[in-house]
Design a protein around this motif. Sequence first.
Motif, PDB file in Angstrom:
ATOM      1  N   PHE A  95      52.141 -52.868  -4.876  1.00 36.81           N
ATOM      2  CA  PHE A  95      52.151 -54.038  -4.045  1.00 36.81           C
ATOM      3  C   PHE A  95      50.777 -53.898  -3.360  1.00 36.81           C
ATOM      4  O   PHE A  95      50.132 -54.871  -3.058  1.00 36.81           O
ATOM      5  N   ASN A  96      50.407 -52.674  -2.835  1.00 35.86           N
ATOM      6  CA  ASN A  96      49.313 -52.601  -2.094  1.00 35.86           C
ATOM      7  C   ASN A  96      48.217 -51.249  -2.557  1.00 35.86           C
ATOM      8  O   ASN A  96      48.761 -50.432  -2.939  1.00 35.86           O
ATOM      9  N   THR A  97      47.133 -51.268  -1.834  1.00 34.49           N
ATOM     10  CA  THR A  97      46.318 -50.092  -1.789  1.00 34.49           C
ATOM     11  C   THR A  97      46.529 -49.502  -0.461  1.00 34.49           C
ATOM     12  O   THR A  97      46.190 -50.119   0.632  1.00 34.49           O
ATOM     13  N   VAL A  98      46.926 -48.398  -0.563  1.00 36.58           N
ATOM     14  CA  VAL A  98      46.805 -47.542   1.009  1.00 36.58           C
ATOM     15  C   VAL A  98      45.708 -46.564   0.828  1.00 36.58           C
ATOM     16  O   VAL A  98      45.591 -45.777   0.196  1.00 36.58           O
ATOM     17  N   LEU A  99      44.810 -46.589   1.908  1.00 36.66           N
ATOM     18  CA  LEU A  99      43.812 -45.603   2.147  1.00 36.66           C
ATOM     19  C   LEU A  99      44.397 -44.627   3.218  1.00 36.66           C
ATOM     20  O   LEU A  99      44.546 -45.076   4.361  1.00 36.66           O
ATOM     21  N   GLY A 100      44.283 -43.502   2.637  1.00 41.06           N
ATOM     22  CA  GLY A 100      44.669 -42.229   3.895  1.00 41.06           C
ATOM     23  C   GLY A 100      43.249 -41.662   4.286  1.00 41.06           C
ATOM     24  O   GLY A 100      42.581 -41.117   3.390  1.00 41.06           O
ATOM     25  N   ILE A 101      43.281 -41.782   5.457  1.00 45.29           N
ATOM     26  CA  ILE A 101      41.896 -41.250   6.189  1.00 45.29           C
ATOM     27  C   ILE A 101      42.073 -39.805   6.718  1.00 45.29           C
ATOM     28  O   ILE A 101      42.963 -39.806   7.705  1.00 45.29           O
ATOM     29  N   ILE A 102      41.584 -38.957   6.272  1.00 42.45           N
ATOM     30  CA  ILE A 102      41.531 -37.512   6.701  1.00 42.45           C
ATOM     31  C   ILE A 102      40.517 -37.087   7.369  1.00 42.45           C
ATOM     32  O   ILE A 102      39.562 -37.346   7.107  1.00 42.45           O
ATOM     33  N   GLY A 103      40.676 -36.329   8.508  1.00 38.32           N
ATOM     34  CA  GLY A 103      39.387 -35.843   9.440  1.00 38.32           C
ATOM     35  C   GLY A 103      39.623 -36.175  10.792  1.00 38.32           C
ATOM     36  O   GLY A 103      40.724 -36.657  11.214  1.00 38.32           O
ATOM     37  N   ASP A 104      38.424 -36.058  11.503  1.00 39.52           N
ATOM     38  CA  ASP A 104      38.609 -36.264  13.031  1.00 39.52           C
ATOM     39  C   ASP A 104      38.490 -37.948  12.971  1.00 39.52           C
ATOM     40  O   ASP A 104      37.222 -38.330  12.967  1.00 39.52           O
ATOM     41  N   THR A 105      39.539 -38.587  13.295  1.00 39.38           N
ATOM     42  CA  THR A 105      39.531 -40.027  13.271  1.00 39.38           C
ATOM     43  C   THR A 105      39.394 -40.686  14.788  1.00 39.38           C
ATOM     44  O   THR A 105      39.582 -41.695  15.113  1.00 39.38           O
ATOM     45  N   THR A 106      39.337 -39.629  15.825  1.00 44.30           N
ATOM     46  CA  THR A 106      39.398 -40.201  16.974  1.00 44.30           C
ATOM     47  C   THR A 106      38.289 -41.302  17.547  1.00 44.30           C
ATOM     48  O   THR A 106      38.806 -41.815  18.305  1.00 44.30           O
ATOM     49  N   GLU A 107      37.468 -41.120  16.857  1.00 39.01           N
ATOM     50  CA  GLU A 107      36.316 -42.053  17.229  1.00 39.01           C
ATOM     51  C   GLU A 107      36.340 -43.308  16.522  1.00 39.01           C
ATOM     52  O   GLU A 107      35.769 -44.449  16.816  1.00 39.01           O
ATOM     53  N   LEU A 108      37.237 -43.563  15.572  1.00 39.82           N
ATOM     54  CA  LEU A 108      37.702 -44.986  14.959  1.00 39.82           C
ATOM     55  C   LEU A 108      38.389 -45.936  15.989  1.00 39.82           C
ATOM     56  O   LEU A 108      39.149 -45.509  16.319  1.00 39.82           O
ATOM     57  N   ASP A 109      37.894 -47.140  15.719  1.00 32.67           N
ATOM     58  CA  ASP A 109      38.696 -47.962  16.667  1.00 32.67           C
ATOM     59  C   ASP A 109      39.585 -48.870  15.767  1.00 32.67           C
ATOM     60  O   ASP A 109      39.345 -49.718  14.753  1.00 32.67           O
ATOM     61  N   THR A 110      40.972 -48.530  15.831  1.00 34.48           N
ATOM     62  CA  THR A 110      41.855 -48.940  14.958  1.00 34.48           C
ATOM     63  C   THR A 110      41.904 -50.556  15.051  1.00 34.48           C
ATOM     64  O   THR A 110      42.087 -51.488  14.096  1.00 34.48           O
ATOM     65  N   ASP A 111      41.701 -51.219  16.207  1.00 41.30           N
ATOM     66  CA  ASP A 111      41.916 -52.505  16.450  1.00 41.30           C
ATOM     67  C   ASP A 111      40.816 -53.223  15.550  1.00 41.30           C
ATOM     68  O   ASP A 111      40.781 -54.253  15.010  1.00 41.30           O
ATOM     69  N   MET A 112      39.588 -52.692  15.513  1.00 45.33           N
ATOM     70  CA  MET A 112      38.156 -53.324  14.988  1.00 45.33           C
ATOM     71  C   MET A 112      38.540 -53.119  13.367  1.00 45.33           C
ATOM     72  O   MET A 112      38.436 -54.207  12.815  1.00 45.33           O
ATOM     73  N   ILE A 113      39.231 -52.049  12.901  1.00 45.51           N
ATOM     74  CA  ILE A 113      39.491 -51.717  11.421  1.00 45.51           C
ATOM     75  C   ILE A 113      40.377 -52.990  11.187  1.00 45.51           C
ATOM     76  O   ILE A 113      40.468 -53.624   9.947  1.00 45.51           O
ATOM     77  N   GLY A 114      41.626 -52.950  11.691  1.00 43.34           N
ATOM     78  CA  GLY A 114      42.531 -54.133  11.781  1.00 43.34           C
ATOM     79  C   GLY A 114      42.089 -55.262  11.534  1.00 43.34           C
ATOM     80  O   GLY A 114      43.086 -56.347  10.893  1.00 43.34           O
ATOM     81  N   LEU A 115      40.977 -55.833  12.034  1.00 42.98           N
ATOM     82  CA  LEU A 115      40.408 -57.195  12.152  1.00 42.98           C
ATOM     83  C   LEU A 115      39.775 -57.498  10.755  1.00 42.98           C
ATOM     84  O   LEU A 115      39.453 -58.625  10.382  1.00 42.98           O
ATOM     85  N   LEU A 116      39.404 -56.574  10.096  1.00 43.11           N
ATOM     86  CA  LEU A 116      38.749 -56.629   8.944  1.00 43.11           C
ATOM     87  C   LEU A 116      39.528 -57.454   8.026  1.00 43.11           C
ATOM     88  O   LEU A 116      40.626 -57.354   7.755  1.00 43.11           O
ATOM     89  N   ASP A 117      38.863 -58.675   7.299  1.00 43.93           N
ATOM     90  CA  ASP A 117      39.614 -59.403   6.456  1.00 43.93           C
ATOM     91  C   ASP A 117      40.525 -58.703   5.402  1.00 43.93           C
ATOM     92  O   ASP A 117      41.427 -59.479   5.059  1.00 43.93           O
ATOM     93  N   ILE A 118      40.082 -57.741   4.749  1.00 42.10           N
ATOM     94  CA  ILE A 118      40.886 -57.079   3.611  1.00 42.10           C
ATOM     95  C   ILE A 118      41.944 -56.096   4.027  1.00 42.10           C
ATOM     96  O   ILE A 118      42.599 -55.682   3.275  1.00 42.10           O
TER      97      ILE A 118
END
Length: 333
Positions: free
Chosen positions: A35-58
């Motif tokens: 049903f879905n594609t799941v991306l598992g992101i491994i490494g130091d993700t502290t700098e990533l903005d989850t809110d920003m990524i969550g707003l992406l259209d896909i």
Amino acid sequence: MIAVLKKKATEPQKQHLIEWFEMKGLKVHVSEGEFNTVLGIIGDTTELDTDMIGLLDIVESVKRISEPYKSANRQFHPEDTSIKVQNAVIGDGSLTIMAGPCSVESEEQIMTIAKAVKAAGATMLRGGTFKPRTSPYAFQGMRAEGIRLLKQAGDSVGLPIVTEIMNADHLEYFEDVDIIQVGARNMQNFELLKALGKVNKPILIKRGMASTIKELLMSAEYVMAGGNEQVILCERGIRTFETATRNTFDLSAVPVLKKLTHLPIIVDPSHATGKHDLVPPMSLAGVACGADGLMIEVHNQPEKALSDGPQSLRPEEFEALMAKVIKVKEAIS
Ligand code: PEP
Ligand code: MN
């Protein structure tokens, strides 16, 4: 961190996002589900903005994974992992039966046992060759010659082989081995685990006798972090205050692990109980609670075995057990 992508996400859009993560020095594990594609992101993700990524259209949702094991985590990879070994598959819903002696002792011994376990329904041949013994005076295994005999016996009956490694320096002898086992005593030999992360063969990791389920998953993570995602876990009993059995068979580890990880899980009632008469009931219990397979020690002359005779089934006992195992598997399927 995991990002679940919307169904409508196109291949180029997915690729673009993956490359963006990779540009940030992160590793992306892609899991294409029904049903879905799941991306598992491994490494130091502290700098990533989850809110920003969550707003992406896909992107449907984004979540940080708090557990320290990432690749082994079921959230990264919702579907069960199945591992192909010759014509056997582990973790596809079928039952894998690894059977054979604790130690390969002679050509005649391993040939006799290989024929018997194959006839009774085993799907893999086990046999220790480099043996981790408590006493330096005890039989240490036939080593490289043992692997040669195990392979010869496996080939002659048509079964893939599994044997234990204790030292990465021995890897050159394991070329013909189908599954490399890491024993309980080496579950936290991190240098060995790192070396096995670079090997293109399935690795069977047995739970250390004083290790938690989380530590077992971290050991799997070591192998997977090195690039080898073919890991099988094995519950083989843990040490407790109880002395009636060799170890205490922690069968609840099976459903617990099934929730936490996508990796296949087998159980070893031989080392868990240490007593041959306890092996049949606990094998059935292992199947009943959802294990993907069993590892069972079988010897044609247990009273003469050079290791673990008291916990070894005779071929006829193994055959009788297999008939019951099939019934339990059918009952829960
Ligand atoms: C074995 O499988 O022969 C063995 C030594 O097992 P464990 O590492 O579980 O004691
Ligand atoms: Mn043994």
